[in-house]
Enzyme design. Structure first.
Site, PDB file in Angstrom:
ATOM      1  N   ARG A 240       0.891  -1.068   0.016  1.00 52.85           N
ATOM      2  CA  ARG A 240      -0.082  -0.003  -0.135  1.00 52.85           C
ATOM      3  C   ARG A 240       0.837   1.070  -0.145  1.00 52.85           C
ATOM      4  O   ARG A 240       2.028   1.078   0.530  1.00 52.85           O
ATOM      5  CB  ARG A 240      -0.966   0.049   1.289  1.00 52.85           C
ATOM      6  CG  ARG A 240      -2.256  -0.667   1.304  1.00 52.85           C
ATOM      7  CD  ARG A 240      -3.130  -0.146   0.309  1.00 52.85           C
ATOM      8  NE  ARG A 240      -4.518  -0.841   0.284  1.00 52.85           N
ATOM      9  CZ  ARG A 240      -4.732  -1.984  -0.668  1.00 52.85           C
ATOM     10  NH1 ARG A 240      -3.815  -2.210  -1.292  1.00 52.85           N
ATOM     11  NH2 ARG A 240      -5.870  -2.673  -0.497  1.00 52.85           N
ATOM     12  N   GLU A 269      -2.149   7.891  -4.152  1.00 55.06           N
ATOM     13  CA  GLU A 269      -2.635   7.368  -5.391  1.00 55.06           C
ATOM     14  C   GLU A 269      -3.845   7.492  -5.605  1.00 55.06           C
ATOM     15  O   GLU A 269      -4.817   7.478  -4.624  1.00 55.06           O
ATOM     16  CB  GLU A 269      -2.142   5.981  -5.590  1.00 55.06           C
ATOM     17  CG  GLU A 269      -2.909   4.851  -4.955  1.00 55.06           C
ATOM     18  CD  GLU A 269      -2.560   3.402  -4.934  1.00 55.06           C
ATOM     19  OE1 GLU A 269      -1.251   3.117  -4.742  1.00 55.06           O
ATOM     20  OE2 GLU A 269      -3.348   2.727  -5.288  1.00 55.06           O
ATOM     21  N   HIS A 287      -0.935   0.179  -9.671  1.00 56.55           N
ATOM     22  CA  HIS A 287      -1.654  -0.713  -8.609  1.00 56.55           C
ATOM     23  C   HIS A 287      -2.275  -1.992  -9.497  1.00 56.55           C
ATOM     24  O   HIS A 287      -3.495  -1.914  -9.487  1.00 56.55           O
ATOM     25  CB  HIS A 287      -2.599   0.267  -7.786  1.00 56.55           C
ATOM     26  CG  HIS A 287      -3.083  -0.571  -6.862  1.00 56.55           C
ATOM     27  ND1 HIS A 287      -3.423   0.192  -5.402  1.00 56.55           N
ATOM     28  CD2 HIS A 287      -3.140  -1.807  -6.137  1.00 56.55           C
ATOM     29  CE1 HIS A 287      -3.605  -0.742  -4.491  1.00 56.55           C
ATOM     30  NE2 HIS A 287      -3.485  -1.743  -5.107  1.00 56.55           N
TER      31      HIS A 287
END
Ligand code: 8YV
Length: 328
Positions: A240, A269, A287
């Protein structure tokens, strides 16, 4: 009988949506326009259950404004986007999608490790820019994976799957985790050796981060930790944003205090620190660690199973807060 109302906050596979529409009164978002917190709060007010992704923040405030809600079903294994304690207090079940993504995410961890150590994207950009005029003995010299030491920080199911893969590269594995694994799990994870975080950082040639995000893991890797790493080492984050202090990492990469980094996740993000773009020694991906077609489908199906169980009054297979049922 009136159908239960559900909100699917993001676009999903059309056939999975169609099957849900047969059973529930569904509000969907196939246009995939991200809801602002206010819009999400408004849309949740009259819903019995919602399906969200890690991009939707389901805060205590949003939960307090959703009196009918019985279940919050995340299409992700990580659930730091959901105020689980507030949901438990309100008698709302929270679920995630563990296991179905372990192997795909581990594969991607390796993709980033290898791309970073062997400078794959950096050299490709150079080639595409028309710079390749001749071969040279020292062109894009990278770091070896085989025979090196892999450091895994966060040795859960995905971390273990990553460690297992290192057997084929004849690597040594050192790891840090909240608690030490049982001996049989360490053996399966390429005989992984449990060390302090600091010793993992000192000893590893390649460090990969696979731990969940929480207040306790915020900036697990900041300037002090980066300073412990070898100047030849690489760092990969598939966990993360927020686990790494991105400003500190940018400084370390710029000053070549570590060799390189591979990042699938970023602080804030989908916005990210633009300074990453000017650094050649970082591999950047949006991601996508769980993004294989079968796995994304399995994640959606898992979330659906959780939602259906919760609305049928049963304990969902992947419930994160079974205590919520006692409040119901
Ligand atoms: C998700 C992830 O695809 O599962 C997780 O925790 O980070 C990814 O697999 C993404 O977060 C969307 O929910």
């Amino acid at each position: 009988m009136t159908k239960k109302k559900i909100l699917i906050a993001r676009a999903i596979f059309p056939d999975i949506l169609a099957s849900l529409e047969q059973q529930f009164d569904v509000e969907s978002n196939q246009a995939d326009i991200i809801f602002s917190p206010d819009v999400l709060l408004e849309k949740m007010r009259d819903k019995d259950a919602i399906m969200v992704t890690a991009s939707e923040a389901v805060s205590a405030q949003v939960i307090a404004a959703s009196p009918k809600l019985k279940a919050i079903c995340n299409i992700a294994v990580g659930y730091n986007n959901i105020a689980v304690d507030a949901a438990t207090q309100a008698g709302i079940l929270v679920t995630n999608t563990p296991d179905v993504l372990n192997e795909t995410t581990a594969d991607f961890g390796w993709a980033l490790l290898m791309a970073t150590a062997r400078r794959v994207t950096e050299s490709e950009h150079w080639l595409r820019a028309g710079h390749w005029k001749q071969w040279s003995y020292d062109g894009f010299l990278g770091a070896d994976l085989h025979g090196s030491t892999l450091g895994v920080i966060g040795m859960g199911r995905i971390g273990q799957a990553i460690a297992r893969r290192s057997m084929g590269f004849d690597m040594k594995v050192v790891y840090h985790n909240r608690s030490r694994l049982a001996p049989e799990l360490e053996a399966r994870a390429n005989d992984a050796t449990y060390l302090s975080k600091e010793d993992v950082l000192r000893q590893a040639d390649h460090v990969i981060l696979v731990l969940p995000y929480s207040a306790a893991t915020h900036h697990t890797i900041a300037a002090a930790e980066l300073a412990l790493m070898k100047p030849t080492a690489t760092l990969v984050n598939i966990a993360r944003g927020g686990i790494v202090d991105d400003v500190a990492l940018i400084a370390a990469l710029r000053e070549r205090r570590i060799m390189g980094a591979g990042l699938d996740v970023f602080e804030g993000e989908p916005a990210f620190n633009p300074d990453f773009l000017s650094l050649p020694n970082v591999v950047l991906t949006p991601h996508i660690a769980s993004a294989s077609a079968p796995t994304r489908r399995a994640m959606a199906k898992c979330a659906v199973e959780n939602l259906m169980a919760a609305l049928a009054g049963q304990m969902p297979p992947n419930c994160l807060n079974p205590d919520a049922a006692k409040k119901g």
